[in-house]
Design an enzyme around this catalytic site. Structure first.
Site, PDB file in Angstrom:
ATOM      1  N   LYS A  27      -3.446   5.405 -44.729  1.00  0.00           N
ATOM      2  CA  LYS A  27      -2.393   4.588 -44.148  1.00  0.00           C
ATOM      3  C   LYS A  27      -2.432   4.688 -42.625  1.00  0.00           C
ATOM      4  O   LYS A  27      -2.896   5.692 -42.088  1.00  0.00           O
ATOM      5  CB  LYS A  27      -1.014   5.116 -44.613  1.00  0.00           C
ATOM      6  CG  LYS A  27      -0.649   4.811 -46.051  1.00  0.00           C
ATOM      7  CD  LYS A  27       0.742   5.373 -46.369  1.00  0.00           C
ATOM      8  CE  LYS A  27       1.152   5.131 -47.814  1.00  0.00           C
ATOM      9  NZ  LYS A  27       1.309   3.708 -48.163  1.00  0.00           N
TER      10      LYS A  27
ATOM     11  N   ASP B 145      -4.715   4.116 -52.030  1.00  0.00           N
ATOM     12  CA  ASP B 145      -3.297   4.110 -51.640  1.00  0.00           C
ATOM     13  C   ASP B 145      -2.408   3.546 -52.755  1.00  0.00           C
ATOM     14  O   ASP B 145      -1.194   3.671 -52.693  1.00  0.00           O
ATOM     15  CB  ASP B 145      -3.121   3.307 -50.347  1.00  0.00           C
ATOM     16  CG  ASP B 145      -1.788   3.584 -49.663  1.00  0.00           C
ATOM     17  OD1 ASP B 145      -1.105   4.558 -50.078  1.00  0.00           O
ATOM     18  OD2 ASP B 145      -1.432   2.839 -48.732  1.00  0.00           O
TER      19      ASP B 145
ATOM     20  N   ARG C 186       0.824   4.169 -59.295  1.00  0.00           N
ATOM     21  CA  ARG C 186       0.586   3.600 -60.631  1.00  0.00           C
ATOM     22  C   ARG C 186      -0.392   4.454 -61.420  1.00  0.00           C
ATOM     23  O   ARG C 186      -0.389   4.450 -62.639  1.00  0.00           O
ATOM     24  CB  ARG C 186       0.125   2.144 -60.484  1.00  0.00           C
ATOM     25  CG  ARG C 186      -1.133   1.980 -59.696  1.00  0.00           C
ATOM     26  CD  ARG C 186      -1.324   0.535 -59.213  1.00  0.00           C
ATOM     27  NE  ARG C 186      -0.477   0.205 -58.069  1.00  0.00           N
ATOM     28  CZ  ARG C 186      -0.404  -1.000 -57.508  1.00  0.00           C
ATOM     29  NH1 ARG C 186      -1.130  -1.998 -58.001  1.00  0.00           N
ATOM     30  NH2 ARG C 186       0.376  -1.220 -56.481  1.00  0.00           N
TER      31      ARG C 186
HETATM   32  N1  BES Z   1       4.171   4.895 -51.631  1.00  0.00           N
HETATM   33  C1  BES Z   1       3.609   3.623 -51.372  1.00  0.00           C
HETATM   34  C2  BES Z   1       4.644   2.511 -51.408  1.00  0.00           C
HETATM   35  C3  BES Z   1       5.564   2.449 -50.228  1.00  0.00           C
HETATM   36  C4  BES Z   1       5.192   1.749 -49.102  1.00  0.00           C
HETATM   37  C5  BES Z   1       6.785   3.042 -50.266  1.00  0.00           C
HETATM   38  C6  BES Z   1       6.045   1.667 -48.024  1.00  0.00           C
HETATM   39  C7  BES Z   1       7.628   2.959 -49.199  1.00  0.00           C
HETATM   40  C8  BES Z   1       7.279   2.262 -48.079  1.00  0.00           C
HETATM   41  C9  BES Z   1       2.553   3.287 -52.408  1.00  0.00           C
HETATM   42  O1  BES Z   1       1.843   4.373 -52.878  1.00  0.00           O
HETATM   43  C10 BES Z   1       1.581   2.381 -51.743  1.00  0.00           C
HETATM   44  O2  BES Z   1       0.943   2.806 -50.831  1.00  0.00           O
HETATM   45  N2  BES Z   1       1.508   1.142 -52.201  1.00  0.00           N
HETATM   46  C11 BES Z   1       0.643   0.189 -51.619  1.00  0.00           C
HETATM   47  C12 BES Z   1       0.005  -0.588 -52.736  1.00  0.00           C
HETATM   48  C13 BES Z   1      -1.092  -1.498 -52.260  1.00  0.00           C
HETATM   49  C14 BES Z   1      -2.276  -0.675 -51.813  1.00  0.00           C
HETATM   50  C15 BES Z   1      -1.473  -2.412 -53.404  1.00  0.00           C
HETATM   51  C16 BES Z   1       1.482  -0.734 -50.726  1.00  0.00           C
HETATM   52  O3  BES Z   1       2.577  -1.096 -51.112  1.00  0.00           O
HETATM   53  O4  BES Z   1       1.003  -1.055 -49.657  1.00  0.00           O
HETATM   54 ZN    ZN Z   2       2.820   6.163 -52.889  1.00  0.00          ZN
HETATM   55 MN    MN Z   3       0.208   4.873 -51.623  1.00  0.00          MN
END
Ligand code: BES
Ligand code: ZN
Ligand code: MN
Length: 474
Positions: free
Chosen positions: A250, A320, A324
């Site tokens: 990230k 990331d 899931r």
């Molecule tokens: N933990 C994150 C989701 C998240 C993002 C929570 C911002 C709170 C604030 C999750 O693990 C994640 O990174 N999701 C990705 C999925 C994508 C790679 C399909 C996302 O939402 O960007």
């Molecule tokens: Zn996450």
């Molecule tokens: Mn993530």
């Protein structure tokens, strides 16, 4: 904070402050004469969050009145906010005793009051915490004690979400459940990495591969004697104690916030602790799927293919999208262990913040009856949800190139729903609800009744759901 009751006249309550709700076009008779000139001057409107402080109020034994705006009516949300704002106002001014004048529904006002006292002070040399000594409940007392428990368990979930990842990794979280669960009547067992690998939980383990800290699957069983074998509700929580994104790392902006990526697990832990403490007669099992998502020489690479407990293979195109993966094995485990109904909660997608902001959590399901239970319980408890569709078309986007599934669709479209369609592949038709709380688990701004930080969303809803279900079953 000690809870006391006083069913005497409000004017006779001696306390540092007495909090009284005032509404858009009315107020309790007892303050009518004091409020009238303020309304005439336009200084008091009864709007939600408005605070008017009166010293040495005429005709009251209390030293101060806290007149708290509650909007149009005394809803559960309004009474929760009333309790929370009253406590925050009292604590910030250093008052020792606070009395709450309640109209009805002592439960949510007391839960709100306890939640209003939340703060993590253990990392300051000099604490500025002016914790309230006594909370006096005046008015209908029904539900006050339950509200106290619900407030404490909401704070338990919030405390865990606040703890930094160096202090709370998968093992520390599991140890906490082992240490505290049994005292409330929960049977706690922990599956460590060796066991998880033997079970075939390859998706969960792949997320932890980049971390020096092993994954943990924590099971908390609540099996009250009075409850029948079925329904057996499972509460599954995503517990990523820190989410760097892994190799699909990230950006560093606001990355510190990703310590809260275990909020789903924290809320399920808080909810089942409350369910046990309240002795709710429903069979419930909590399942916390815990891992740390880090990049390293041993981390999962984009393109790696992993195998979940139900035998399905997953291409990890983006490390990331790890939530899931840890949920996939947890859902398989719940199904294999005989869950009749499953609810999972997860900070799963950034996309949900675009869909619903920080106002409502998203609900997705394969069973509208169970979703209806969640949403209805939320209405009673004062937490808001919105259901998103689950058409088959969304699921097609998750088909793998080489494997059964891939963990990302490759398009930003409907990201919250495609994530849910992926999860659905692991529940084998069991009635299931998925709650995406990524937008609602952390309040970035704060409100009069709560500081910015973790909200504990879903705790109140799930406790209410279990109580309602238990009362139907008996
Ligand atoms: N933990 C994150 C989701 C998240 C993002 C929570 C911002 C709170 C604030 C999750 O693990 C994640 O990174 N999701 C990705 C999925 C994508 C790679 C399909 C996302 O939402 O960007
Ligand atoms: Zn996450
Ligand atoms: Mn993530």
């Amino acid at each position: 904070m000690k809870l006391e009751f006083d069913d005497g006249e409000l004017t006779g309550i001696a306390a540092d402050a007495l909090a009284i709700p005032v509404f858009s076009d009315t107020e309790p008779d007892v303050v009518g004469a004091l409020v009238a000139p303020l309304r005439d001057a336009g200084e008091l409107k009864g709007k939600a969050g408005e605070l008017t402080l009166l010293h040495s109020p005429n005709g009251f034994a209390a030293r101060r009145l806290l007149l708290i705006g509650c909007g149009d009516d005394w809803s559960t949300e309004a009474s929760f906010a009333f309790g929370g704002q009253a406590v925050r106002a009292a604590e910030s001014r250093g008052y020792g005793q606070l009395a709450l004048a309640l109209e009805g529904d002592a439960r949510s006002a007391v839960a709100g009051a306890v939640a209003g006292g939340f703060g993590l002070e253990q990392y300051r040399l000099k604490s500025d915490d002016n914790a309230l000594e006594t909370l006096v409940v005046c008015g209908p007392l029904d539900g006050a004690k339950a509200g106290f428990v619900v407030g404490e368990c909401t704070n338990l979930a919030r405390e865990l979400a606040c703890l930094p990842a160096n202090e709370l990794g998968p093992e520390e979280f599991a140890a906490r459940a082992v240490a505290d669960g049994p005292a409330h009547g929960l049977m706690v067992s922990v599956m460590g990495e060796t066991e998880l690998r033997e079970m075939g939980a390859g998706a969960l383990c792949s997320v932890a591969d980049g971390s020096a800290r092993p994954p943990q699957l924590v099971r908390l069983d609540w099996s009250p004697e009075g409850a029948s074998k079925e329904p057996h509700l499972w509460l599954v929580g995503k517990g990523i104690t820190f989410d760097t994104g892994g190799i699909s790392i990230k950006p560093s902006k606001n990355l510190q916030k990703m310590k809260y990526d275990m909020s789903g697990a924290a809320c399920m832990y808080g909810a089942i602790t409350a369910i046990a403490r309240l002795g709710v007669e429903l069979r419930v099992t909590g399942l916390l799927t815990l891992a740390e998502n880090m990049p390293s020489g041993t981390a999962t690479r984009p393109g790696d293919i992993v195998r979940a407990m139900n035998g399905k293979h997953i291409e990890v195109d983006n490390t990331d999208a790890e939530g899931r993966l840890v949920l996939a094995d947890a859902l398989c485990y719940a199904v294999a262990e005989g869950a009749t109904h499953i609810i999972d909660s997860a900070t799963l997608t950034g996309a949900v913040t675009y869909a619903l902001g920080s106002t409502r959590a998203a609900v997705m399901t394969n069973d509208d009856v169970l979703a209806g239970r969640v949403i209805a319980a939320g209405d009673v408890a004062g937490e808001r949800y919105w259901q998103l569709p689950m058409d088959a078309e969304y699921g097609k986007l998750m088909k793998g190139e080489l494997a059964d599934l891939k963990n990302v669709s490759g398009t930003p479209e409907a990201g919250t729903i495609t994530a849910a369609k992926f999860l659905e592949e692991f529940v084998d038709g069991t009635p299931w609800v998925h709650l995406d709380i990524a937008g609602t688990a952390w309040d970035n701004k704060g409100k009069p009744h709560r500081p910015k930080g973790p909200t504990g969303i879903t705790v109140r809803t799930l406790v209410q759901l279990a109580e309602t279900w238990a009362s139907e079953a008996s």
